[in-house]
Design an enzyme around this catalytic site. Structure first.
Site, PDB file in Angstrom:
ATOM      1  N   GLU A  38      -2.560 -13.589   9.333  1.00 33.55           N
ATOM      2  CA  GLU A  38      -1.844 -12.711   8.403  1.00 33.55           C
ATOM      3  C   GLU A  38      -0.934 -13.497   7.463  1.00 33.55           C
ATOM      4  O   GLU A  38      -0.798 -13.144   6.293  1.00 33.55           O
ATOM      5  CB  GLU A  38      -1.050 -11.639   9.158  1.00 33.55           C
ATOM      6  CG  GLU A  38      -1.920 -10.544   9.783  1.00 33.55           C
ATOM      7  CD  GLU A  38      -2.740  -9.771   8.756  1.00 33.55           C
ATOM      8  OE1 GLU A  38      -2.382  -9.741   7.561  1.00 33.55           O
ATOM      9  OE2 GLU A  38      -3.775  -9.196   9.146  1.00 33.55           O
ATOM     10  N   TYR A 121       5.237  -5.856   5.733  1.00 29.07           N
ATOM     11  CA  TYR A 121       3.774  -5.811   5.840  1.00 29.07           C
ATOM     12  C   TYR A 121       3.293  -6.560   7.078  1.00 29.07           C
ATOM     13  O   TYR A 121       2.534  -6.022   7.897  1.00 29.07           O
ATOM     14  CB  TYR A 121       3.067  -6.388   4.597  1.00 29.07           C
ATOM     15  CG  TYR A 121       1.635  -6.703   4.944  1.00 29.07           C
ATOM     16  CD1 TYR A 121       0.727  -5.664   5.139  1.00 29.07           C
ATOM     17  CD2 TYR A 121       1.220  -8.008   5.215  1.00 29.07           C
ATOM     18  CE1 TYR A 121      -0.563  -5.915   5.566  1.00 29.07           C
ATOM     19  CE2 TYR A 121      -0.064  -8.270   5.645  1.00 29.07           C
ATOM     20  CZ  TYR A 121      -0.955  -7.224   5.822  1.00 29.07           C
ATOM     21  OH  TYR A 121      -2.211  -7.473   6.273  1.00 29.07           O
ATOM     22  N   ASP A 139      -0.245  -3.399   2.399  1.00 30.15           N
ATOM     23  CA  ASP A 139      -0.352  -4.529   1.466  1.00 30.15           C
ATOM     24  C   ASP A 139      -0.933  -4.010   0.156  1.00 30.15           C
ATOM     25  O   ASP A 139      -1.067  -2.798  -0.047  1.00 30.15           O
ATOM     26  CB  ASP A 139      -1.210  -5.653   2.067  1.00 30.15           C
ATOM     27  CG  ASP A 139      -2.670  -5.250   2.210  1.00 30.15           C
ATOM     28  OD1 ASP A 139      -3.007  -4.069   1.993  1.00 30.15           O
ATOM     29  OD2 ASP A 139      -3.491  -6.124   2.527  1.00 30.15           O
TER      30      ASP A 139
END
Length: 367
Positions: A38, A121, A139
């Site tokens: 991520e 996020y 996102d």
DNA sequence: AAGCCGGGGCT
DNA sequence: AGCCCAGGCTT
């Protein structure tokens, strides 16, 4: 909850379970893998991230391995990915997880959110994907999908819009399916509901997509444009070593903070914009470069133009002219004025992290 | 709220 | 060649 929402959640989940991509970080369920992927995926495409992720995990297989690694190695593993503070923050956070949580990513939203480099996020992504907690992970993909499907005209560049989207995204998560659903949302944005030419005819939720039904799929999402990058002219020096440094080039390390922090580069200087120097002739340019190098303790004479290079950051546009230089004399360079210089050949480059701009120039030079 | 942080893909 | 994409941190 209304029909449009229920339909969306159900159909998207079914679609994802049949169409999910086989990605390196999806092969095993490991919160550390989710976390690393991520962070890498922030501002970076899946195809770019894949090889970096594989190398990164083989070099630093666990949180503890990452925490204990020398910082230069972590930066080197990130070389070319950009936004290098991501790498430094990731390692800072890994040290925190090692000491505070025994090397295990905590299954706790507040604790994850408090880690360096993890914002709203990414904490949502980790909590949902790794621990199946019903947290939104909003996102750019998700905002685009939701803007279109629900035909929302709010400017997605505004923080208030993101807050609204988070509320909506959380509401849509089907009971017990946070991991798959959040990944489904992002997968749809990446594969079908793309920015430029969305593949509406392949979309599993086309029937109830308000944006599409209104013929607005190409105008959504609404987003204010960024300012254009500021142009900067820079003169750089390719200083070739002689004697014991033959075949090598002089490089320096950038300061620990700011743009390209701690990355290596060719010595160069910003040409002051005042005097209309954008139109400077070759001889004048070489003079300016010579003076700039001298001020740093490098007595080298620019002899000829080598290459021009351009590089655009999000807010700056570098126009760089590189000159070959003949070295006359080198003062004490190591740690002079807190700037570290080093002679490098291909071998030394294995341990120094360069931004892509210089990486390409040097590889080009050495091959 | 606005600016600072890289790099690559698409047209 | 010019356009677009985009999380988190700092100020």
């Amino acid at each position: 909850m209304d029909v449009q929402k229920r339909y969306f959640s159900r159909e998207l989940l079914i679609w994802y379970r049949a169409n999910r991509r086989d990605l390196p970080w999806r092969r095993h369920s490991n919160p550390y893998y989710t976390w690393v992927s991520e962070i890498m995926l922030q501002q970076t495409r899946v195809e770019t991230v894949k090889p970096y992720f594989e190398r990164f995990i083989s070099k630093f297989p666990t949180v503890e391995a990452l925490a204990d690694a020398p910082e230069e190695e972590v930066l080197k593993a990130w070389e070319g990915l950009g936004y290098y503070s991501r790498a430094r923050n990731l390692q800072t956070a890994a040290k925190e997880v090692k000491t505070q949580y025994g090397g295990q990513v905590p299954d706790d939203k507040a604790k994850v959110s408090a880690l360096k480099g993890i914002g709203p996020y990414t904490s949502g992504a980790i909590m949902s994907i790794a621990f199946n907690r019903p947290e939104p992970a909003v996102d750019g993909n998700v905002m685009r999908v939701l803007s279109r499907y629900f035909r929302l005209h709010d400017d997605i560049a505004k923080p208030a819009t993101r807050a609204h989207m988070e509320h909506l995204a959380q509401e849509l998560i089907p009971e017990g399916c946070a991991s798959d659903f959040n990944q489904a949302l992002m997968e749809l944005g990446a594969l079908v509901c793309t920015p430029k030419s969305p593949a509406c005819l392949l979309c599993p939720v086309m029937e109830h997509c308000a944006g599409r039904l209104a013929g607005e799929e190409l105008v959504l999402p609404v987003k204010t444009k960024a300012k254009p990058p500021k142009p900067e002219l820079r003169y750089a020096a390719l200083i070739e070593g002689t004697g014991e440094h033959a075949g090598k080039v002089l490089v320096r390390q950038r300061p620990a903070t700011g743009l390209l922090a701690k990355m290596w580069e060719l010595p160069h200087l910003l040409v002051p914009k005042q005097a209309g120097l954008f139109g400077m002739n070759e001889a004048e340019a070489m003079d300016v470069l010579r003076g700039g190098l001298l001020a740093e303790g490098i007595d080298a004479v620019p002899t000829a133009r080598w290459v021009d290079a351009e590089h655009t950051f999000s807010h700056i546009h570098w126009q760089m002219r590189v000159f070959r230089c003949e070295l006359r004399e080198l003062m004490e360079l190591k740690d002079k004025e807190r700037t570290v210089y080093q002679w490098t050949g291909l071998e030394e480059m294995e341990h120094l992290a360069f931004p892509n701009l210089f990486l390409r120039m040097l590889k080009d030079y050495f091959q």
